[in-house]
Design a protein around this motif. Structure first.
Motif, short mmCIF file in Angstrom:
data_model
loop_
_atom_site.label_atom_id
_atom_site.label_comp_id
_atom_site.label_asym_id
_atom_site.label_seq_id
_atom_site.Cartn_x
_atom_site.Cartn_y
_atom_site.Cartn_z
N GLU A 13 21.30 42.96 79.51
CA GLU A 13 20.55 44.21 79.36
C GLU A 13 21.16 45.29 80.25
N LYS A 14 21.36 44.96 81.55
CA LYS A 14 21.97 45.91 82.47
C LYS A 14 22.41 45.19 83.73
N THR A 15 23.30 45.86 84.47
CA THR A 15 23.75 45.32 85.75
C THR A 15 23.62 46.40 86.81
N GLY A 16 23.34 45.96 88.03
CA GLY A 16 23.29 46.84 89.18
C GLY A 16 24.33 46.37 90.17
N GLU A 17 24.21 46.79 91.41
CA GLU A 17 25.18 46.36 92.43
C GLU A 17 25.07 44.86 92.69
N THR A 18 23.86 44.35 92.76
CA THR A 18 23.68 42.91 92.99
C THR A 18 22.77 42.26 91.96
N SER A 19 22.19 43.06 91.06
CA SER A 19 21.24 42.50 90.10
C SER A 19 21.79 42.50 88.68
N ILE A 20 21.28 41.57 87.89
CA ILE A 20 21.65 41.44 86.49
C ILE A 20 20.36 41.22 85.71
N THR A 21 20.15 42.03 84.68
CA THR A 21 18.97 41.90 83.84
C THR A 21 19.40 41.31 82.50
N VAL A 22 18.71 40.23 82.10
CA VAL A 22 19.09 39.45 80.93
C VAL A 22 17.90 39.34 79.98
N LYS A 23 18.12 39.64 78.72
CA LYS A 23 17.10 39.39 77.70
C LYS A 23 17.32 37.97 77.18
N VAL A 24 16.24 37.20 77.13
CA VAL A 24 16.32 35.82 76.64
C VAL A 24 15.37 35.68 75.45
N GLU A 25 15.92 35.26 74.32
CA GLU A 25 15.12 34.96 73.13
C GLU A 25 15.14 33.46 72.91
N THR A 26 13.97 32.90 72.63
CA THR A 26 13.87 31.47 72.35
C THR A 26 13.49 31.29 70.89
N TRP A 27 14.24 30.44 70.21
CA TRP A 27 14.03 30.15 68.80
C TRP A 27 13.78 28.65 68.66
N ALA A 28 12.93 28.27 67.71
CA ALA A 28 12.64 26.86 67.47
C ALA A 28 12.84 26.54 65.99
N ARG A 29 13.40 25.36 65.77
CA ARG A 29 13.59 24.85 64.41
C ARG A 29 12.84 23.53 64.33
N GLY A 30 11.89 23.44 63.41
CA GLY A 30 11.12 22.22 63.24
C GLY A 30 11.97 21.11 62.66
N ARG A 31 11.96 19.96 63.31
CA ARG A 31 12.75 18.82 62.83
C ARG A 31 12.12 18.24 61.57
N GLY A 32 12.93 18.10 60.54
CA GLY A 32 12.48 17.48 59.30
C GLY A 32 11.48 18.30 58.51
N ARG A 33 11.29 19.53 58.88
CA ARG A 33 10.32 20.36 58.17
C ARG A 33 10.99 21.30 57.17
N GLY A 34 12.32 21.36 57.19
CA GLY A 34 13.06 22.18 56.24
C GLY A 34 12.86 23.67 56.39
N LYS A 35 12.32 24.11 57.52
CA LYS A 35 12.09 25.53 57.74
C LYS A 35 13.24 26.12 58.55
N PRO A 36 13.52 27.41 58.34
CA PRO A 36 14.54 28.05 59.17
C PRO A 36 14.00 28.26 60.59
N PRO A 37 14.88 28.50 61.55
CA PRO A 37 14.41 28.76 62.92
C PRO A 37 13.53 30.01 62.98
N GLU A 38 12.56 29.99 63.91
CA GLU A 38 11.70 31.14 64.13
C GLU A 38 11.75 31.52 65.61
N LYS A 39 11.70 32.82 65.87
CA LYS A 39 11.64 33.26 67.26
C LYS A 39 10.25 32.91 67.79
N VAL A 40 10.21 32.21 68.94
CA VAL A 40 8.93 31.77 69.49
C VAL A 40 8.59 32.46 70.80
N THR A 41 9.59 32.92 71.53
CA THR A 41 9.35 33.54 72.83
C THR A 41 10.49 34.50 73.13
N GLU A 42 10.18 35.55 73.89
CA GLU A 42 11.22 36.45 74.38
C GLU A 42 10.77 37.02 75.71
#
Length: 126
Positions: free
Chosen positions: A86-115
Motif C-alpha cells: 500500500e505504501k512505505t515510509g522511512e521505517t514503516s510498510i503498509t500492506v493490504k492482505v486479502e484472504t480467499w477461501a476455496r471449499g474442498r470438494g464443493r466445486g465452488k470458486p474461491p471467495e474473498k472472506v477477509t481483508e
C-alpha cells in the motif's frame, strides 16, 4: 449487497498467494466456523513475510486497520492470503492482505472472506 468476488477476480500478485493453508477442526468454534483470530494470525504471517522481504530484514506488526470479515471459513477450506504494498515510509510498510477461501470438494470458486490493512515497522537486532 455487492456480488461476491470469485476466482475471476483473484488478486493479481506476482508469485501467487503469499500464504496457503487448510483450515483444520482445531481452529473452529462450536458452530464449525473458523475463529476470526486464526484468520487474523494467518494474515499477519503472510503480511509480515511480505513486509520483511520488502524491508530486507525483520519487521513487527504495529497496527491493523480496515479489517473486514466478509464470510465465514469452514473446516477443510483451502485458505490463501494475497499481499500488496500500500505504501512505505522511512521505517514503516503498509500492506493490504486479502484472504480467499476455496471449499474442498464443493466445486465452488474461491471467495474473498477477509481483508485488512496491516502496518509493519522495520527493527534492528537490538
Amino acid at each position: 449487497m455487492d456480488a461476491p468476488e470469485t476466482a475471476d477476480r483473484l488478486p493479481e500478485v506476482e508469485g501467487g498467494p503469499h500464504l496457503r493453508t487448510v483450515a483444520m477442526p482445531r481452529d473452529a468454534n462450536a458452530s464449525g466456523d473458523i475463529f476470526g483470530g486464526w484468520t487474523l494470525s494467518q494474515m499477519d504471517l503472510a503480511g509480515g513475510t511480505f513486509a520483511a522481504e520488502h524491508a530486507g530484514g525483520r519487521v513487527v506488526t504495529v497496527a491493523i486497520e480496515a479489517m473486514r470479515f466478509l464470510r465465514p471459513i469452514a473446516v477443510g477450506d483451502e485458505v490463501s492470503c494475497y499481499c500488496s504494498l500500500e505504501k512505505t515510509g522511512e521505517t514503516s510498510i503498509t500492506v493490504k492482505v486479502e484472504t480467499w477461501a476455496r471449499g474442498r470438494g464443493r466445486g465452488k470458486p474461491p471467495e474473498k472472506v477477509t481483508e485488512g490493512v496491516f502496518t509493519f515497522v522495520a527493527v534492528k537486532k537490538d
